[in-house]
Design an enzyme around this catalytic site. Structure first.
Site, short mmCIF file in Angstrom:
data_model
loop_
_atom_site.label_atom_id
_atom_site.label_comp_id
_atom_site.label_asym_id
_atom_site.label_seq_id
_atom_site.Cartn_x
_atom_site.Cartn_y
_atom_site.Cartn_z
CB THR A 52 -1.07 0.07 1.14
OG1 THR A 52 0.01 -0.09 2.39
CG2 THR A 52 -1.89 -1.20 1.22
N GLY A 53 2.16 0.94 0.15
CA GLY A 53 3.10 2.30 -0.02
C GLY A 53 3.12 2.76 -1.49
CB ALA A 54 4.94 5.69 -2.78
CB VAL A 55 7.73 1.72 -3.69
CG1 VAL A 55 8.53 0.62 -4.61
CG2 VAL A 55 8.79 2.90 -3.90
CB SER B 123 -2.94 -1.78 4.72
OG SER B 123 -2.19 -0.37 4.80
NE ARG C 140 19.04 -0.26 -2.75
CZ ARG C 140 18.45 0.82 -2.44
NH1 ARG C 140 19.29 2.02 -1.88
NH2 ARG C 140 17.35 1.17 -2.89
CB CYS D 55 15.37 6.05 -6.78
SG CYS D 55 15.65 6.94 -5.32
CB SER E 108 7.82 10.26 -4.98
OG SER E 108 8.99 10.36 -5.73
CG HIS F 119 14.94 11.26 -8.03
ND1 HIS F 119 14.10 11.63 -7.11
CD2 HIS F 119 15.60 10.13 -7.25
CE1 HIS F 119 13.90 11.23 -5.99
NE2 HIS F 119 14.88 10.18 -5.97
CD GLN G 17 11.37 7.37 -5.82
OE1 GLN G 17 10.06 8.05 -5.65
NE2 GLN G 17 11.68 6.56 -4.95
C1 2RA Z 1 15.10 9.17 -1.34
N1 2RA Z 1 16.71 7.66 -2.44
O1 2RA Z 1 14.88 9.73 -2.50
C2 2RA Z 1 15.85 7.74 -1.29
C3 2RA Z 1 15.13 6.60 -1.13
N2 2RA Z 1 13.84 6.54 -2.02
O2 2RA Z 1 14.49 9.54 -0.32
#
Ligand code: 2RA
EC number: 1.2.1.11
Length: 327
Positions: free
Chosen positions: A9-12, A37, A96, A125, A155, A234, A309
């Site tokens: 349910t989050g943006a991503v 949620s 990562r 991102c 975002s 971005h 992004q």
């Molecule tokens: C930001 N890249 O833009 C970091 C995490 N998404 O806040």
């Protein structure tokens, strides 16, 4: 095949759902989120899917998972997924840099996907957008050093960041939930905490991740990451210092042919990348390509790029990895 979106349910997470839908991805879908949620209903390929509360049994019937949760929560549920041999594509930064975890941009190092042991990490991102823009140039000119200023959309801080900009654009007195300061009509030169060198967590990511994705441990990167009052895209101003001498016309031709990129470079006629143009699509726009006049060796080039992004910077990149996994 059952696929779970964790943090649905989050943006991503929501963008991952939309990307799978757009691709008509043939799977049964499980949407996992917090108790808050639980019970929310979303549609996938014409069927209702009800959000389930994430718990240790959530992965008992799952084949693949797309992770869209913050680091702490990701570290909590990852063992639950791995116990069930679920293959995970994780968007958090938790794993990562783990040597056993491939860090993948499908346009750049798809061959690393096969080296996974059940987990593949999605890069940050700003890293994805910069390296997609620079990949062709790196192959031709062998980039030694990157100096990058990023202008990062709200975002990146999730739904709270988006809400802050929405609210403050109408009433700047409304306090920020996602940022230290007012973001509307402002710039905040901080994303993540600072270390003793005065470098933020976000600013280390491009060097650390770029080295892993390009398999170049000597890559040097200096980033200044700034939060800007833009919703989803971005933007990045990038200077590259290369082993080879650069040529602007050739560089434009290379970018135009680089997978995942669109060349937008005719500044005298007002043609250059802008965040509004890259919002809600998956390609990285690249322009303002010019020689760095401060480097008399002729080995440095400047580019400006923009990318969405939430899509290419997170959800789309993860779904593209999943597509290659299930092929
Ligand atoms: C930001 N890249 O833009 C970091 C995490 N998404 O806040």
């Amino acid at each position: 095949m059952k696929i779970a979106i964790v943090g649905a349910t989050g943006a991503v997470g929501q963008q991952m759902l939309q990307c799978l839908e757009e691709r008509n991805f043939d799977c049964d879908l499980k949407l996992l989120a917090s108790a808050r949620s639980k019970g929310k209903v979303f549609s996938y390929r014409g069927k209702d899917v009800v959000v389930e509360e994430l718990n240790e049994h959530s992965f008992d019937d799952v084949d693949y998972a797309l992770g869209a949760t913050e680091n702490d929560l990701t570290k909590k549920w990852m063992p639950w997924a791995q116990k069930n041999n679920v293959i995970v594509v994780d968007n958090s930064s938790a794993f990562r840099l783990d040597p056993d975890v491939p860090l993948v941009i499908p346009e750049i190092n798809p061959e690393d996907i096969a080296k996974n042991h059940g987990l593949i990490a999605n890069p940050n991102c700003a890293t994805i957008i910069a390296l997609v823009a620079l990949n062709g140039l790196n192959k031709r000119y062998k980039i030694k050093r990157i100096i990058c200023s990023t202008y990062q959309a709200v975002s990146g801080a999730g739904v709270k960041g988006i809400k802050d900009l929405e609210n403050q654009s109408k009433d700047p007195s409304i306090p920020s939930q996602a940022f230290q300061y007012q973001i509307a009509y402002n710039l905040i030169p901080q994303i993540g905490s600072f270390d003793d060198l005065g470098i933020s967590k976000e600013e280390w990511k491009m060097q650390n991740e770029g080295r892993k994705i390009w398999h170049n441990d000597d890559l040097l990167v200096n980033c200044t990451c700034v939060r800007v009052p833009i919703y989803r895209s971005h933007s990045e101003s990038i200077t590259i210092e290369c082993e080879e001498e650069v040529d602007v016309k050739e560089a434009q031709e290379i970018v135009a042919k680089t997978e995942g990129c669109v060349l937008k470079d005719d500044p005298k006629n007002g043609i250059y990348p802008m965040p509004l143009d890259t919002t809600n699509q998956d390609l990285v726009y690249v322009g303002r390509i010019r020689k760095d006049i401060s480097d008399l060796t002729g080995h440095s080039l400047i580019v400006f790029c923009c990318g969405d992004q939430i899509r290419k910077g997170a959800a789309t990149n993860a779904v593209q990895i999943l597509e290659k996994l299930v092929k």
